[in-house]
Scaffold this motif. Structure first.
Motif, short mmCIF file in Angstrom:
data_model
loop_
_atom_site.label_atom_id
_atom_site.label_comp_id
_atom_site.label_asym_id
_atom_site.label_seq_id
_atom_site.Cartn_x
_atom_site.Cartn_y
_atom_site.Cartn_z
N LYS A 164 0.92 -1.16 -0.01
CA LYS A 164 -0.05 0.00 0.02
C LYS A 164 0.78 1.04 0.08
CE LYS A 164 -3.48 2.41 2.93
NZ LYS A 164 -4.27 2.53 4.13
N LEU B 197 1.51 4.89 1.05
CA LEU B 197 1.01 5.84 2.03
C LEU B 197 1.14 7.34 1.83
CD1 LEU B 197 2.75 4.15 5.24
CD2 LEU B 197 0.34 3.83 4.54
N SER B 198 0.19 8.12 2.00
CA SER B 198 0.52 9.38 1.75
C SER B 198 1.66 10.02 2.50
CB SER B 198 -0.87 10.47 2.34
OG SER B 198 -0.90 10.20 3.42
N GLU B 199 2.07 11.14 2.12
CA GLU B 199 3.33 11.95 2.50
C GLU B 199 2.85 12.37 4.05
OE1 GLU B 199 6.75 15.15 1.49
OE2 GLU B 199 4.73 15.30 0.26
N ASP B 200 1.60 12.72 4.14
CA ASP B 200 1.31 13.11 5.48
C ASP B 200 1.45 12.14 6.43
OD1 ASP B 200 -0.12 15.27 6.98
OD2 ASP B 200 -1.75 13.80 7.08
N ILE B 201 0.92 11.18 6.31
CA ILE B 201 1.01 9.87 7.27
C ILE B 201 2.17 9.53 7.74
CG2 ILE B 201 0.46 7.98 5.62
CD1 ILE B 201 -0.89 8.35 9.08
N LYS B 202 3.16 9.45 6.44
CA LYS B 202 4.47 8.84 6.82
C LYS B 202 5.23 10.33 7.69
CE LYS B 202 5.40 8.27 2.19
NZ LYS B 202 6.02 7.83 1.05
N ASP C 159 8.92 13.75 -0.45
CA ASP C 159 8.45 12.35 -0.67
C ASP C 159 9.13 11.76 -2.30
OD1 ASP C 159 7.41 9.70 -1.14
OD2 ASP C 159 5.17 10.16 0.04
N ASN D 286 8.50 4.44 1.31
CA ASN D 286 7.31 3.51 1.14
C ASN D 286 7.89 2.13 1.10
OD1 ASN D 286 4.14 4.66 0.71
ND2 ASN D 286 4.46 2.40 0.59
#
Length: 400
Positions: A2, A4-9, A71, A120
């Motif tokens: 999956k 992941l968005s840059e925000d969650i990372k 990212d 990721n």
């Protein structure tokens, strides 16, 4: 895997910065268990094992630097539209699962994982048994940061506890798909991984670095650079091992003796060949050619003479680990020849090999220093932990 968005990372990494700061005392306490159990005379390995407040500061800074970088996933590398109407884009993509096998250094548990995660990738960490307690505590910190942000820890960062035989079996018959393995350590570890792994192996970490003082070199500058490259951090893969002095440099014999004296004052054990034995009676004579291939990771250095720049280049390309090499010269043409023809990941003019480092080179935190030629050579930072994928957009085209 999956995406992941840059925000969650970045939120995970922000949590990790806070957790490392909060867990300082417990991290140092876990490291003390490793230090107390360490049973070896290998000072370089011991130095790499130590985790103190400054090391924790460095871990936090490494996470922060990666969080602040863009990212690397999904970046457009190229785009073209063909005559048949197909639109083709080449974009960066995660590797998938990266396994890193390393010795001693607990900070790799942070630096490797933060890079792999921001790119990721899932990362499997196989640290040495000498750092078991430190690594377990740092893995615990990672898992706490992942859980705080709603991610399954085991799906992203996992520490493997295996002995040598179990590791060998894991490499030969991995229970899950591995896309890339990066061994960080000495020649024995690298050879072990290459001999047993079934997937791609990116070789890194081996030094055996050379420095050549050309006859047009600034001798005072050369002395400063040699001392720094040899003694600043003997456990680093960018430390200096072999020193070649041009026979045509003015005052050759006096300069060789002066260099030996300067290094001797810093407790550097010297080795040389038969040609210079009369000038360096305190040095051990090299009895076996294998010494020229050896990375010392100790206060030890070879001093030898070179006939000219071509002789130096030939010797470096024969014996070095392909990591770093430096030439000390005012002659720009000689420097260009040296830098173009020496087959190393980093080549220097009038500078210390100690700069072959992600942070020093502006890459930021690094997974390793790659000496491979495929994919990437030099510091493996965030931008280098992705592969690529072609996106092809059509409207019914078929090949005829």
């Amino acid at each position: 895997m999956k995406l992941l968005s840059e925000d969650i990372k970045n939120k995970v990494l922000q949590s990790m910065e806070r957790i490392l700061d909060e867990e300082r005392s417990s991290i140092v306490e876990a490291n003390k268990k490793d230090l107390d159990a360490f049973d070896s005379d290998d000072q370089a390995m011991y130095d790499r094992l130590v985790v103190n407040q400054a090391k924790i500061d460095g871990m936090i800074q490494a996470v922060k630097e990666v969080r602040e970088q863009q990212d690397p996933v999904g970046k457009l590398k190229s785009s073209r539209e063909l005559d048949n109407g197909l639109r083709i884009e080449n974009r960066t993509a995660p590797f998938g699962t990266i396994m890193i096998i390393y010795e001693s250094r607990p900070d790799v548990t942070i630096e490797a994982a933060v890079l792999a995660f921001k790119a990721n990738n899932k990362i499997l960490l196989k640290g040495g048994k000498e750092a078991r307690f430190s690594n377990e505590k740092l893995e615990e910190c990672w898992h706490k940061a992942l859980k705080e942000n709603g991610l399954d820890p085991e799906s992203w960062i996992r520490l493997l506890q295996m002995n040598r035989q179990e590791t060998q079996e894991f490499l030969k018959n991995p229970p899950e798909k591995l896309d890339l393995i990066v061994p960080r350590g000495g020649e024995r570890l690298i050879r072990f991984v290459k001999d047993n792994a079934e997937c791609a192996v990116l070789v890194s970490g081996r030094g055996n670095n050379f420095l050549y003082v050309h006859r047009e070199g600034d001798w005072d500058r050369a002395l400063d650079i040699i001392v720094n490259a040899k003694t600043d951090k003997i456990s680093a893969c960018n430390a200096l091992d072999k020193i070649l002095i041009d026979k045509q440099i003015p005052g050759f014999e006096d300069k060789v003796k002066q260099l030996a004296e300067v290094l001797g004052e810093r407790n550097v054990e010297l080795l040389t060949d038969q040609d210079l034995k009369s000038l360096l009676p305190q040095a051990h004579v090299i009895e076996d050619e294998s010494v020229w291939y050896e990375e010392f990771l100790a206060l030890k250095a070879v001093i030898a003479a070179a006939e000219n720049v071509d002789d130096a280049i030939g010797r470096i390309n024969t014996y070095s680990g392909g990591h770093s090499a430096s030439v000390i010269t005012r002659d720009e043409e000689v420097a260009r020849t040296f830098m173009e023809q020496v087959d190393s990941a980093a080549v220097y003019q009038n500078a210390s090999t100690r700069f072959t480092d992600g942070g020093q080179m502006g890459v930021g935190a690094e997974l390793a220093i790659s000496t491979d030629k495929l994919h990437h050579r030099g510091p493996l930072g965030l931008e280098q932990l992705v592969t690529n994928k072609y996106y092809v957009y059509g409207n019914g085209q078929v090949r005829v």
